[in-house]
Design a protein around this motif. Structure first.
Motif, PDB file in Angstrom:
ATOM      1  N   MET A  21       0.851  -1.138  -0.004  1.00 24.69           N
ATOM      2  CA  MET A  21       0.054  -0.062   0.123  1.00 24.69           C
ATOM      3  C   MET A  21       0.899   1.241  -0.016  1.00 24.69           C
ATOM      4  O   MET A  21       1.877   1.444   0.948  1.00 24.69           O
ATOM      5  CB  MET A  21      -1.070  -0.051   1.149  1.00 24.69           C
ATOM      6  N   ILE A  22       0.519   2.077  -0.953  1.00 28.62           N
ATOM      7  CA  ILE A  22       1.327   3.222  -0.867  1.00 28.62           C
ATOM      8  C   ILE A  22       0.702   4.324  -0.226  1.00 28.62           C
ATOM      9  O   ILE A  22      -0.475   4.747  -0.211  1.00 28.62           O
ATOM     10  CB  ILE A  22       1.411   3.750  -2.424  1.00 28.62           C
ATOM     11  N   LEU A  23       1.482   5.079   0.531  1.00 26.52           N
ATOM     12  CA  LEU A  23       1.380   6.309   1.499  1.00 26.52           C
ATOM     13  C   LEU A  23       1.682   7.914   0.519  1.00 26.52           C
ATOM     14  O   LEU A  23       2.781   7.896   0.153  1.00 26.52           O
ATOM     15  CB  LEU A  23       2.093   6.535   2.683  1.00 26.52           C
ATOM     16  N   TYR A  24       0.742   8.447   0.301  1.00 30.28           N
ATOM     17  CA  TYR A  24       0.672   9.723  -0.561  1.00 30.28           C
ATOM     18  C   TYR A  24       0.718  10.979   0.455  1.00 30.28           C
ATOM     19  O   TYR A  24      -0.397  11.161   0.825  1.00 30.28           O
ATOM     20  CB  TYR A  24      -0.430   9.880  -1.456  1.00 30.28           C
ATOM     21  N   PRO A  25       1.856  11.506   0.884  1.00 32.21           N
ATOM     22  CA  PRO A  25       1.677  12.752   1.726  1.00 32.21           C
ATOM     23  C   PRO A  25       1.003  13.820   0.881  1.00 32.21           C
ATOM     24  O   PRO A  25       1.294  13.863  -0.383  1.00 32.21           O
ATOM     25  CB  PRO A  25       3.175  13.020   1.933  1.00 32.21           C
ATOM     26  N   ALA A  26      -0.024  14.407   1.657  1.00 31.46           N
ATOM     27  CA  ALA A  26      -0.746  15.448   0.933  1.00 31.46           C
ATOM     28  C   ALA A  26      -0.304  16.890   0.828  1.00 31.46           C
ATOM     29  O   ALA A  26      -0.001  17.356   1.995  1.00 31.46           O
ATOM     30  CB  ALA A  26      -2.349  15.287   1.429  1.00 31.46           C
ATOM     31  N   ILE A  27      -0.157  17.534  -0.007  1.00 33.61           N
ATOM     32  CA  ILE A  27       0.111  19.116  -0.184  1.00 33.61           C
ATOM     33  C   ILE A  27      -1.198  19.685  -0.628  1.00 33.61           C
ATOM     34  O   ILE A  27      -1.297  19.701  -1.696  1.00 33.61           O
ATOM     35  CB  ILE A  27       1.538  19.486  -0.637  1.00 33.61           C
ATOM     36  N   ASP A  28      -2.117  20.415   0.227  1.00 31.04           N
ATOM     37  CA  ASP A  28      -3.294  21.070  -0.302  1.00 31.04           C
ATOM     38  C   ASP A  28      -2.681  22.455  -0.373  1.00 31.04           C
ATOM     39  O   ASP A  28      -2.221  23.227   0.510  1.00 31.04           O
ATOM     40  CB  ASP A  28      -4.344  21.119   0.679  1.00 31.04           C
ATOM     41  N   LEU A  29      -3.022  22.970  -1.653  1.00 29.38           N
ATOM     42  CA  LEU A  29      -2.649  24.440  -1.875  1.00 29.38           C
ATOM     43  C   LEU A  29      -3.536  25.326  -2.127  1.00 29.38           C
ATOM     44  O   LEU A  29      -4.831  25.374  -2.707  1.00 29.38           O
ATOM     45  CB  LEU A  29      -1.906  24.311  -3.105  1.00 29.38           C
TER      46      LEU A  29
ATOM     47  N   ALA B 196      11.949  12.129   3.564  1.00 28.12           N
ATOM     48  CA  ALA B 196      11.551  11.119   4.658  1.00 28.12           C
ATOM     49  C   ALA B 196      11.385   9.805   3.809  1.00 28.12           C
ATOM     50  O   ALA B 196      11.329   8.726   4.586  1.00 28.12           O
ATOM     51  CB  ALA B 196      10.539  11.674   5.175  1.00 28.12           C
ATOM     52  N   GLY B 197      11.263   9.636   2.505  1.00 28.52           N
ATOM     53  CA  GLY B 197      11.356   8.463   1.907  1.00 28.52           C
ATOM     54  C   GLY B 197       9.941   8.108   0.947  1.00 28.52           C
ATOM     55  O   GLY B 197       9.934   6.989   0.321  1.00 28.52           O
ATOM     56  N   CYS B 198       9.324   9.173   0.609  1.00 30.27           N
ATOM     57  CA  CYS B 198       7.866   8.784   0.207  1.00 30.27           C
ATOM     58  C   CYS B 198       8.216   8.720  -1.201  1.00 30.27           C
ATOM     59  O   CYS B 198       9.030   9.094  -2.054  1.00 30.27           O
ATOM     60  CB  CYS B 198       7.019  10.006   0.403  1.00 30.27           C
ATOM     61  N   SER B 199       7.204   7.791  -2.032  1.00 28.48           N
ATOM     62  CA  SER B 199       7.553   7.527  -3.314  1.00 28.48           C
ATOM     63  C   SER B 199       6.440   8.290  -4.269  1.00 28.48           C
ATOM     64  O   SER B 199       6.742   8.255  -5.377  1.00 28.48           O
ATOM     65  CB  SER B 199       7.452   5.804  -3.538  1.00 28.48           C
ATOM     66  N   TRP B 200       5.499   8.690  -3.746  1.00 28.85           N
ATOM     67  CA  TRP B 200       4.632   9.801  -4.308  1.00 28.85           C
ATOM     68  C   TRP B 200       4.301  10.932  -3.551  1.00 28.85           C
ATOM     69  O   TRP B 200       4.278  10.869  -2.357  1.00 28.85           O
ATOM     70  CB  TRP B 200       3.415   8.952  -4.659  1.00 28.85           C
ATOM     71  N   LEU B 201       3.710  11.803  -4.256  1.00 28.02           N
ATOM     72  CA  LEU B 201       3.178  13.033  -3.492  1.00 28.02           C
ATOM     73  C   LEU B 201       1.607  13.227  -3.975  1.00 28.02           C
ATOM     74  O   LEU B 201       1.485  13.083  -5.433  1.00 28.02           O
ATOM     75  CB  LEU B 201       4.024  14.319  -3.972  1.00 28.02           C
ATOM     76  N   HIS B 202       0.985  13.659  -3.203  1.00 21.84           N
ATOM     77  CA  HIS B 202      -0.466  13.945  -3.654  1.00 21.84           C
ATOM     78  C   HIS B 202      -0.695  15.497  -3.565  1.00 21.84           C
ATOM     79  O   HIS B 202      -0.595  16.070  -2.309  1.00 21.84           O
ATOM     80  CB  HIS B 202      -1.523  13.045  -2.695  1.00 21.84           C
ATOM     81  N   LEU B 203      -1.228  16.229  -4.345  1.00 17.80           N
ATOM     82  CA  LEU B 203      -1.275  17.764  -4.614  1.00 17.80           C
ATOM     83  C   LEU B 203      -2.814  18.212  -4.871  1.00 17.80           C
ATOM     84  O   LEU B 203      -3.173  17.301  -5.805  1.00 17.80           O
ATOM     85  CB  LEU B 203      -0.224  18.211  -5.658  1.00 17.80           C
ATOM     86  N   VAL B 204      -3.126  19.258  -4.206  1.00 19.87           N
ATOM     87  CA  VAL B 204      -4.534  19.623  -4.566  1.00 19.87           C
ATOM     88  C   VAL B 204      -4.622  21.214  -4.734  1.00 19.87           C
ATOM     89  O   VAL B 204      -4.101  21.690  -3.777  1.00 19.87           O
ATOM     90  CB  VAL B 204      -5.443  19.242  -3.548  1.00 19.87           C
TER      91      VAL B 204
ATOM     92  N   CYS C 138      11.327  18.006  -6.879  1.00 17.71           N
ATOM     93  CA  CYS C 138      11.326  16.686  -6.517  1.00 17.71           C
ATOM     94  C   CYS C 138      11.161  15.788  -7.398  1.00 17.71           C
ATOM     95  O   CYS C 138      10.527  15.683  -8.698  1.00 17.71           O
ATOM     96  CB  CYS C 138       9.844  16.440  -5.749  1.00 17.71           C
ATOM     97  N   PRO C 139      11.985  14.616  -7.351  1.00 16.61           N
ATOM     98  CA  PRO C 139      12.214  13.371  -8.246  1.00 16.61           C
ATOM     99  C   PRO C 139      11.124  12.397  -8.247  1.00 16.61           C
ATOM    100  O   PRO C 139      11.213  11.585  -8.995  1.00 16.61           O
ATOM    101  CB  PRO C 139      13.455  12.934  -7.770  1.00 16.61           C
ATOM    102  N   VAL C 140      10.333  12.350  -7.415  1.00 13.34           N
ATOM    103  CA  VAL C 140       9.276  11.365  -7.185  1.00 13.34           C
ATOM    104  C   VAL C 140       8.011  11.818  -7.987  1.00 13.34           C
ATOM    105  O   VAL C 140       7.642  12.942  -7.989  1.00 13.34           O
ATOM    106  CB  VAL C 140       8.800  11.099  -5.619  1.00 13.34           C
ATOM    107  N   PRO C 141       7.279  10.823  -8.576  1.00 11.46           N
ATOM    108  CA  PRO C 141       5.924  11.301  -9.099  1.00 11.46           C
ATOM    109  C   PRO C 141       4.893  11.928  -8.339  1.00 11.46           C
ATOM    110  O   PRO C 141       4.886  11.751  -7.044  1.00 11.46           O
ATOM    111  CB  PRO C 141       5.327   9.508  -9.816  1.00 11.46           C
TER     112      PRO C 141
END
Length: 238
Positions: free
Chosen positions: A1-9, A42-50, A73-76
């Motif tokens: 299961m992938i954890l997507y840290p969220a950045i809401d703009l 911190a090691g996340c493999s994805w980012l979630h942006l809104v 950032c180099p991650v998707p």
């Protein structure tokens, strides 16, 4: 299961809302790209942006901070909010976005979702935001009589990469996700389902993972508040 840290703009800053209310805003970082770099470190493999402003405006508003994040950032990264036509989808993918999230148009113009998924395989997700099981659109301001599961099933053959399911009443409230509803949706469709809204503890992440059918989880406020340690959470989910 992938954890997507969220950045809401909102207004160029990284914020969190409570229940999607633009008047209940907490600013967590004036520099969203710096915040993104912290998550990547911190090691996340994805980012979630809104793009919160964009969700209400119906067009991208926070393009500058999104582009800064993509460059830094180099991650998707996946992005939702105000993406409602093919030109905008193409522009974001050209700029290096890994996945666009289509929410309002999934209800109002499902043919666009199908066209985008054909044109950009693997790069289109559908955001299903629900209040009491019914889809809400336009930054959650408008409620529909469309049931989440019915809408999700209608995209079963469209080739979309994921469904992001948000329980609005849990979002930003630190009360835990709606695991039962998310699991039911994940079992109802073959499309990978990502849980969003209320993911606020390590126990929440473990419970989502233990369903065996939920593909990912998005968390925002809990990471900013320190209720979830990102490195520890990533280790748990491996």
């Amino acid at each position: 299961m992938i954890l997507y840290p969220a950045i809401d703009l909102k207004d160029g800053k990284a914020v969190r809302l409570v229940h999607g209310d633009m008047d209940q805003t907490t600013v967590f970082n004036d520099d969203p790209a710096a915040q993104a770099k912290e998550f990547v470190a911190a090691g996340c493999s994805w980012l979630h942006l809104v793009d919160l402003n964009g969700a209400f405006a119906g067009e991208p508003v926070n393009a500058a901070p999104v582009e800064a994040i993509l460059k830094a950032c180099p991650v998707p990264a996946q992005l939702g909010g105000g993406i409602r036509d093919m030109a905008t989808i193409a522009r974001w993918i050209d700029k290096g976005l890994a996945r666009v999230i289509l929410g309002t148009v999934a209800v109002e113009n499902p043919d666009l979702v199908r066209e985008a998924a054909r044109e950009f395989p693997g790069k289109v997700a559908v955001g299903l935001d629900a209040r009491n099981g019914f889809v809400a659109t336009r930054g959650w301001a408008e409620e529909t009589d469309v049931q989440v599961t019915d809408l999700a099933r209608s995209f079963e053959d469209a080739g979309i990469a994921a469904i992001i399911y948000t329980d609005i009443l849990r979002d930003g409230a630190m009360k835990g996700p709606n695991i039962a509803a998310t699991e039911a949706l994940a079992r109802a469709v073959d499309i990978p389902v990502i849980a969003s809204g209320g993911v606020s503890s390590m126990d929440d992440l473990k419970a989502l993972k233990d369903t065996g059918v939920i593909a990912g989880a998005i968390s925002g406020r809990a990471l900013y508040d320190g209720a979830i340690d990102l490195s520890e959470a990533l280790s748990l989910l491996k």
